[in-house]
Motif scaffolding. Structure first.
Motif, PDB file in Angstrom:
ATOM      1  N   CYS A 117       0.819  -1.219   0.000  1.00 24.41           N
ATOM      2  CA  CYS A 117       0.000   0.000   0.000  1.00 24.41           C
ATOM      3  C   CYS A 117       0.854   1.271   0.000  1.00 24.41           C
ATOM      4  O   CYS A 117       0.560   2.253   0.696  1.00 24.41           O
ATOM      5  CB  CYS A 117      -0.976  -0.014   1.169  1.00 24.41           C
ATOM      6  N   PRO A 121      -2.442   3.676  -6.704  1.00 32.04           N
ATOM      7  CA  PRO A 121      -3.313   2.950  -7.633  1.00 32.04           C
ATOM      8  C   PRO A 121      -3.765   3.866  -8.764  1.00 32.04           C
ATOM      9  O   PRO A 121      -4.068   5.037  -8.540  1.00 32.04           O
ATOM     10  CB  PRO A 121      -4.494   2.524  -6.758  1.00 32.04           C
ATOM     11  N   CYS A 193      -0.235   4.750   1.593  1.00 35.33           N
ATOM     12  CA  CYS A 193      -1.501   5.216   1.002  1.00 35.33           C
ATOM     13  C   CYS A 193      -2.282   6.019   2.055  1.00 35.33           C
ATOM     14  O   CYS A 193      -2.338   5.614   3.228  1.00 35.33           O
ATOM     15  CB  CYS A 193      -2.310   4.004   0.552  1.00 35.33           C
ATOM     16  N   PHE A 195      -5.205   6.082   2.690  1.00 34.45           N
ATOM     17  CA  PHE A 195      -6.318   5.328   3.280  1.00 34.45           C
ATOM     18  C   PHE A 195      -5.844   4.216   4.205  1.00 34.45           C
ATOM     19  O   PHE A 195      -6.649   3.438   4.705  1.00 34.45           O
ATOM     20  CB  PHE A 195      -7.211   4.753   2.158  1.00 34.45           C
ATOM     21  N   LEU A 196      -4.539   4.161   4.393  1.00 32.07           N
ATOM     22  CA  LEU A 196      -3.974   3.161   5.304  1.00 32.07           C
ATOM     23  C   LEU A 196      -3.918   3.778   6.697  1.00 32.07           C
ATOM     24  O   LEU A 196      -3.269   4.803   6.898  1.00 32.07           O
ATOM     25  CB  LEU A 196      -2.562   2.801   4.816  1.00 32.07           C
ATOM     26  N   CYS A 201      -6.495  -0.891   5.706  1.00 36.02           N
ATOM     27  CA  CYS A 201      -7.117  -0.056   4.678  1.00 36.02           C
ATOM     28  C   CYS A 201      -8.521   0.295   5.171  1.00 36.02           C
ATOM     29  O   CYS A 201      -9.359  -0.601   5.337  1.00 36.02           O
ATOM     30  CB  CYS A 201      -7.206  -0.835   3.364  1.00 36.02           C
ATOM     31  N   ARG A 207     -12.165  -0.590  -1.977  1.00 38.32           N
ATOM     32  CA  ARG A 207     -10.881  -0.407  -2.677  1.00 38.32           C
ATOM     33  C   ARG A 207     -11.066  -0.752  -4.156  1.00 38.32           C
ATOM     34  O   ARG A 207     -11.881  -1.613  -4.508  1.00 38.32           O
ATOM     35  CB  ARG A 207      -9.774  -1.240  -2.011  1.00 38.32           C
ATOM     36  N   CYS A 211      -6.187  -2.339  -6.627  1.00 42.75           N
ATOM     37  CA  CYS A 211      -5.692  -2.895  -5.363  1.00 42.75           C
ATOM     38  C   CYS A 211      -6.042  -4.382  -5.249  1.00 42.75           C
ATOM     39  O   CYS A 211      -5.333  -5.136  -4.597  1.00 42.75           O
ATOM     40  CB  CYS A 211      -6.298  -2.156  -4.171  1.00 42.75           C
ATOM     41  N   MET A 263      -5.653   7.487  -8.408  1.00 47.20           N
ATOM     42  CA  MET A 263      -6.577   7.424  -7.268  1.00 47.20           C
ATOM     43  C   MET A 263      -6.634   8.716  -6.456  1.00 47.20           C
ATOM     44  O   MET A 263      -7.717   9.266  -6.218  1.00 47.20           O
ATOM     45  CB  MET A 263      -6.230   6.253  -6.347  1.00 47.20           C
TER      46      MET A 263
HETATM   47  S1  SF4 Z   1      -6.888   1.920  -1.135  1.00 46.69           S
HETATM   48 FE1  SF4 Z   1      -6.550   0.491   0.520  1.00 46.69          FE
HETATM   49  S2  SF4 Z   1      -5.821  -1.407  -0.447  1.00 46.69           S
HETATM   50 FE2  SF4 Z   1      -5.564   0.274  -1.943  1.00 46.69          FE
HETATM   51  S3  SF4 Z   1      -3.477   1.035  -1.641  1.00 46.69           S
HETATM   52 FE3  SF4 Z   1      -4.818   2.280  -0.363  1.00 46.69          FE
HETATM   53  S4  SF4 Z   1      -4.798   1.285   1.664  1.00 46.69           S
HETATM   54 FE4  SF4 Z   1      -3.999  -0.200   0.150  1.00 46.69          FE
END
Ligand code: SF4
Ligand code: SF4
Length: 283
Positions: A117, A121, A193, A195-196, A201, A207, A211, A263
């Motif tokens: 992560c 993305p 990321c 969102f981590l 996540c 996701r 991912c 993303m």
């Molecule tokens: S959205 Fe979620 S699964 Fe995708 S890279 Fe970010 S933390 Fe990882």
């Protein structure tokens, strides 16, 4: 090592769904080829792809999509169908991984495994970005996630500005190369990321495919770009097939949001320009 990127150019191997970037960095003992899928296996995978495409086209047929940019509302069945799409996509990749297992190839991935992560993305459809936006609102920590996305967005912008390949942008394939290069350089920044959160996540059910389609044959820790063994990690992407790619493109054309497929950039544009920080109204 491949980055988490769903390509916009659909590849199709003899009519079967895409299995791209199966990296064979260390040829032995891994030299799998999904071209060798047996006919019954191809049919099963093809069936999944058709079902996914059909569901996406069902969504594309909804009149309300056209007005999303101004009304910020969508029918609840968009969300339900989107969930079914993602469940089917996961099921199809599990099936493909099972085919690999039959050939003695085992991936090391598990749910909520966070070491990859650090990727950015990309190749996200409008629908996937809407899913992530909705997911971020559901977490109850949307402002914090937005701030983190801003930081990641600044890093991305910084890399864009410093991109030495800008002079080469007219060369054939330059756009593709330049994008791959940037994604790799972003990975090199070792930035988790946004969102981590505490190694989880927070938008996991939402996701994107990028991912969900990224797998590794090497130990999970090697996926971390800061790990000393990272250059030797063996990872690959199981991309959706051509019919799914086309259905996603059709959906994008219906939403007509004009947002980035990267993303973080797409998320920021959606949040600020379209949603204006409001939650989506599901009708
Ligand atoms: S959205 Fe979620 S699964 Fe995708 S890279 Fe970010 S933390 Fe990882
Ligand atoms: S690619 Fe690597 S970090 Fe990502 S889920 Fe698989 S083993 Fe874990």
């Amino acid at each position: 090592m491949p980055v988490m990127r769903r390509t916009r150019i659909a590849l199709n191997v003899q009519g079967i769904p895409v299995v791209k970037d199966l990296i064979v960095a260390e040829k032995e003992p891994f030299s799998p080829s999904l071209n060798s899928l047996r006919e019954p296996e191809r049919r099963v995978v093809g069936g999944y792809q058709k079902k996914i495409a059909r569901l996406l086209l069902d969504i594309a047929g909804m009149e309300e999509l056209r007005h999303f940019g101004t009304r910020r509302s969508l029918p609840g069945r968009v969300l339900e169908t989107f969930r079914r799409v993602m469940d089917l996509f996961d099921e199809s990749t599990r099936y493909l991984l099972g085919c690999l297992q039959d050939r003695g190839i085992f991936v090391r991935c598990g749910p909520q495994c966070p070491h990859c992560c650090y990727n950015m993305p990309s190749g996200l459809s409008n629908l996937e970005l809407i899913g992530i936006y909705h997911g971020s609102v559901c977490t109850g920590m949307a402002p914090r996630l937005f701030r983190r996305c801003l930081e990641a967005g600044e890093t991305w912008e910084g890399l864009l500005q410093r991109n030495p390949r800008q002079d080469d942008r007219d060369a054939p394939g330059a756009l593709h190369h330049s994008r791959e290069e940037l994604l790799k350089r972003y990975l090199g920044q070792c930035m988790p990321c946004p969102f981590l959160h505490r190694s989880f996540c927070v938008v996991y059910p939402y996701r994107p495919m990028a991912c969900r389609m990224h797998f590794s044959l090497s130990p999970p820790h090697w996926c971390n770009p800061a790990h000393f063994q990272n250059p030797h990690a063996v990872s690959f992407n199981l991309e959706p097939g051509e019919c799914v790619q086309k259905a996603l493109d059709r959906l994008d054309a219906r939403f007509c949001l004009n947002i980035s497929d990267i993303m973080i950039c797409g998320f920021l544009e959606l949040t600020v320009n379209i949603m204006q920080f409001e939650p989506i109204r599901w009708t």
